[in-house]
Design a protein around this motif. Structure first.
Motif, PDB file in Angstrom:
ATOM      1  N   ALA A 316     -94.685 -18.120   6.546  1.00 56.68           N
ATOM      2  CA  ALA A 316     -94.087 -19.360   7.330  1.00 56.68           C
ATOM      3  C   ALA A 316     -92.766 -19.973   6.385  1.00 56.68           C
ATOM      4  O   ALA A 316     -92.883 -20.346   5.113  1.00 56.68           O
ATOM      5  CB  ALA A 316     -95.059 -20.459   7.344  1.00 56.68           C
ATOM      6  N   THR A 318     -88.870 -22.326   6.335  1.00 57.32           N
ATOM      7  CA  THR A 318     -88.436 -23.685   7.158  1.00 57.32           C
ATOM      8  C   THR A 318     -86.847 -23.798   7.092  1.00 57.32           C
ATOM      9  O   THR A 318     -86.196 -22.980   6.084  1.00 57.32           O
ATOM     10  CB  THR A 318     -88.921 -24.974   6.303  1.00 57.32           C
ATOM     11  OG1 THR A 318     -88.565 -24.977   5.026  1.00 57.32           O
ATOM     12  CG2 THR A 318     -90.419 -25.067   6.424  1.00 57.32           C
ATOM     13  N   THR A 323     -92.096 -28.779   6.369  1.00 58.09           N
ATOM     14  CA  THR A 323     -93.145 -27.805   5.819  1.00 58.09           C
ATOM     15  C   THR A 323     -93.639 -26.979   6.967  1.00 58.09           C
ATOM     16  O   THR A 323     -93.730 -27.607   8.106  1.00 58.09           O
ATOM     17  CB  THR A 323     -94.104 -28.439   5.147  1.00 58.09           C
ATOM     18  OG1 THR A 323     -94.972 -29.213   5.818  1.00 58.09           O
ATOM     19  CG2 THR A 323     -93.611 -29.473   3.901  1.00 58.09           C
ATOM     20  N   THR A 325     -96.977 -24.335   7.303  1.00 57.19           N
ATOM     21  CA  THR A 325     -98.174 -23.716   6.473  1.00 57.19           C
ATOM     22  C   THR A 325     -99.010 -22.666   7.355  1.00 57.19           C
ATOM     23  O   THR A 325     -98.935 -23.008   8.742  1.00 57.19           O
ATOM     24  CB  THR A 325     -99.327 -24.806   5.971  1.00 57.19           C
ATOM     25  OG1 THR A 325     -99.774 -25.563   7.104  1.00 57.19           O
ATOM     26  CG2 THR A 325     -98.408 -25.638   4.777  1.00 57.19           C
ATOM     27  N   ASN A 337    -103.696 -23.277   4.792  1.00 61.95           N
ATOM     28  CA  ASN A 337    -102.702 -24.149   4.679  1.00 61.95           C
ATOM     29  C   ASN A 337    -101.709 -23.509   3.451  1.00 61.95           C
ATOM     30  O   ASN A 337    -101.383 -24.030   2.603  1.00 61.95           O
ATOM     31  CB  ASN A 337    -103.025 -25.452   4.309  1.00 61.95           C
ATOM     32  CG  ASN A 337    -103.633 -26.433   5.230  1.00 61.95           C
ATOM     33  OD1 ASN A 337    -103.255 -26.099   6.480  1.00 61.95           O
ATOM     34  ND2 ASN A 337    -104.574 -27.102   5.051  1.00 61.95           N
ATOM     35  N   THR A 339     -98.200 -20.851   2.574  1.00 59.78           N
ATOM     36  CA  THR A 339     -96.863 -20.304   3.275  1.00 59.78           C
ATOM     37  C   THR A 339     -96.866 -18.909   3.240  1.00 59.78           C
ATOM     38  O   THR A 339     -96.147 -18.297   3.994  1.00 59.78           O
ATOM     39  CB  THR A 339     -95.769 -20.627   2.243  1.00 59.78           C
ATOM     40  OG1 THR A 339     -95.934 -20.294   0.984  1.00 59.78           O
ATOM     41  CG2 THR A 339     -95.692 -22.260   2.157  1.00 59.78           C
ATOM     42  N   SER A 340     -97.690 -17.794   2.750  1.00 60.29           N
ATOM     43  CA  SER A 340     -97.892 -16.542   2.960  1.00 60.29           C
ATOM     44  C   SER A 340     -99.293 -16.275   2.934  1.00 60.29           C
ATOM     45  O   SER A 340    -100.126 -16.563   2.054  1.00 60.29           O
ATOM     46  CB  SER A 340     -97.212 -15.834   1.869  1.00 60.29           C
ATOM     47  OG  SER A 340     -97.173 -14.545   1.888  1.00 60.29           O
ATOM     48  N   THR A 386     -92.404 -13.279   9.898  1.00 60.00           N
ATOM     49  CA  THR A 386     -92.050 -14.353   9.230  1.00 60.00           C
ATOM     50  C   THR A 386     -91.541 -15.414  10.391  1.00 60.00           C
ATOM     51  O   THR A 386     -90.869 -15.087  11.321  1.00 60.00           O
ATOM     52  CB  THR A 386     -91.133 -14.422   8.455  1.00 60.00           C
ATOM     53  OG1 THR A 386     -91.219 -13.384   7.248  1.00 60.00           O
ATOM     54  CG2 THR A 386     -90.418 -15.544   7.832  1.00 60.00           C
ATOM     55  N   THR A 388     -90.184 -19.062  11.418  1.00 57.07           N
ATOM     56  CA  THR A 388     -89.486 -20.046  10.733  1.00 57.07           C
ATOM     57  C   THR A 388     -89.644 -21.453  11.501  1.00 57.07           C
ATOM     58  O   THR A 388     -89.530 -21.511  12.785  1.00 57.07           O
ATOM     59  CB  THR A 388     -88.037 -19.892  10.677  1.00 57.07           C
ATOM     60  OG1 THR A 388     -87.856 -18.661   9.827  1.00 57.07           O
ATOM     61  CG2 THR A 388     -87.202 -21.060  10.020  1.00 57.07           C
TER      62      THR A 388
END
Length: 498
Positions: A316, A318, A323, A325, A337, A339-340, A386, A388
């Motif tokens: 995830a 930005t 943010t 998550t 929660n 980001t990867s 991915t 964004t």
């Protein structure tokens, strides 16, 4: 004369007593011989002859009148009584030989020829008259007579066990009466669906089959058998699974199927291939969840499946201030929660966007997620991706009025939700339209206070980086008329070009 007759009478009584003792002895020998497993082939010829009465014993010459009397009676007795009489004679002769031995050695009152039968010697077990029957064929003395012991083969579980002593002609029996010193062989045989698990209780130990040893005492050797059950493992997905039985008798190390014994300890090990993950066991009653290796005790036949899933990375990202998550509903991924996430193909993924203060989430890009919903759910992840989350700074645009009229704002970005409003939380860069409407008898005179001053209506611009208020100024209008009287013209000019 009377003295001589009394002496003869005493001799006759002695012969009768010896005969009675001999009869008892031969009966006892016969009973012991008949109840044993000793074959006639191992019984010495002199002893066999004495017992069966087929010939007179080949012992030292009879020197006493009583012995000559016993020998004569044996020779002339009917065949049915010869064995008994021969035994009586053997008893009397043995006593005489013992006396003669005493004379020869000086340890007794009489001296004479050496005896060839000695008393039973020491040994394990219970002495038996069989040893006397089995005297050496050459008449040599038995220095120590063998003892007779009982060897028994017992079983626990499904199978058989038998004893063999070839010397006493006892073959494949559950119990044998044997001589100490004999070579014993005990063999086990499991029945169908069973496995031999070892010896206990006697000389035999381990799992040697047959078990051989030298008899030294009465004993019972127990062969233990256990029921068998087949355990198998398989893999679903990309990976391997093996099982190992801790009992070496099963012969199963890192195999996929094993004929185990009930009670064995078995270990199952699942190993995923690169880019895959073990997701759990199915199909059996002992292993569950994702424990690997899984160890349990065999209670019956079972089949297990080790399930594997391909893993992919979800990220995830930005753009702007905010943010994003990721949470994977499958706890095996361990993603809450983050980001990867290294997720399994097919997992349910939720990506959540949160704008910072003074910003707004404007939408997703780059992956499966789209639209402007802040929570994006991917029900069955198919591949690495991915996503964004895009954010934009927000400002407040206000439309004010001076004079008699109205001013309203519209934002072309629907996310702002501004249509004909007097105040709008717009994103920086949004296309803003402010429309002024003068009341009757009034006119828009100008704009002021904001980024636009030209008298254009509507006023269109892109939202600036900072908040602003645009005021629509209205002025009341009057009609001025220029009239002419006579031959000429009259014109009006207003300095205010608005």
């Amino acid at each position: 004369m009377k003295h001589r007759q009394g002496k003869v009478t005493r001799k006759r009584n002695l012969v009768a007593a010896a005969s009675a003792v001999g009869a008892a002895l031969i009966a006892l020998v016969g009973f012991s011989w008949a109840s044993s497993s000793v074959p006639a082939s191992i019984v010495s010829a002199p002893a066999r002859t004495a017992v069966l009465g087929s010939a007179q014993p080949t012992t030292a010459s009879v020197t006493k009148p009583a012995e000559r009397k016993l020998a004569s009676s044996v020779a002339h007795a009917p065949a049915a009584h010869r064995a008994s009489d021969a035994a009586s004679h053997a008893t009397a002769r043995t006593s005489a030989n013992l006396r003669n031995r005493g004379r020869r050695t000086g340890s007794g009152p009489d001296r004479g020829t050496a005896s060839r039968v000695t008393p039973f010697g020491s040994g394990f077990g219970k002495p038996s008259l069989l040893a006397a029957v089995a005297a050496p064929a050459n008449g040599a003395p038995i220095a120590h007579a063998a003892s007779v012991v009982t060897i028994t083969a017992a079983v626990s579980g499904g199978g058989t066990a038998t004893v063999t002593d070839t010397r006493v002609n006892c073959t494949n029996k559950t119990s044998c009466s044997v001589f100490t010193g004999d070579s014993i062989s005990i063999k086990e045989t499991p029945t169908g669906g069973n496995r031999f698990n070892g010896w206990s209780g006697g000389t035999c130990s381990g799992t040697t089959n047959p078990c051989t040893f030298t008899a030294s005492k009465t004993e019972t050797d127990t062969a233990t058998f256990v029921s068998q059950a087949t355990v198998s493992v398989a893999a679903s997905g990309s990976g391997t699974v093996t099982l190992t039985d801790s009992n070496g008798l099963a012969g199963c190390t890192n195999v996929t199927t094993c004929l185990t014994g009930l009670g064995d300890s078995v270990t199952l090990t699942a190993t995923p291939s690169s880019g895959n993950r073990f997701t759990g066991w199915s199909g059996g009653s002992h292993c569950s969840g994702t424990t690997s290796p899984c160890t349990f005790t065999i209670t019956g036949a079972e089949s297990y499946t080790a399930n594997f899933a391909k893993t992919v990375t979800v990220a995830a990202a930005t753009s702007g201030s905010g943010t994003a998550t990721i949470t994977d509903s499958d706890s095996l991924a361990g993603c809450t929660n983050v980001t990867s996430c290294l997720a399994d193909v097919g997992d349910k993924i939720t990506i959540t966007a949160a704008a910072s203060s003074g910003n707004r989430f404007t939408g997703w890009s780059g992956g499966t997620c789209s639209g402007t919903a802040t929570s994006c759910v991917i029900n069955a992840l198919a591949a690495a991706e991915t996503d964004t989350a895009n954010f934009a700074k927000t400002i407040t645009i206000t439309a004010a009025t001076s004079g008699s009229g109205t001013a309203t704002i519209s934002d072309s970005d629907s996310l702002a939700g501004c249509t004909n409003v007097t105040s709008c939380l717009a994103d920086v860069g949004d296309k803003i339209t402010i429309t002024a409407t003068a009341s009757s008898g009034n006119r828009l005179k100008s704009w002021s206070g904001g980024s636009r001053t030209a008298v254009t209506n509507p006023c269109v611009f892109n939202a600036p980086a900072n908040a602003e208020t645009d005021t629509a100024n209205f002025a009341q209008t009057v009609t001025i008329t220029a009239a002419a009287s006579g031959n000429g013209t009259a014109t009006i000019t207003d300095a205010n070009t608005a």
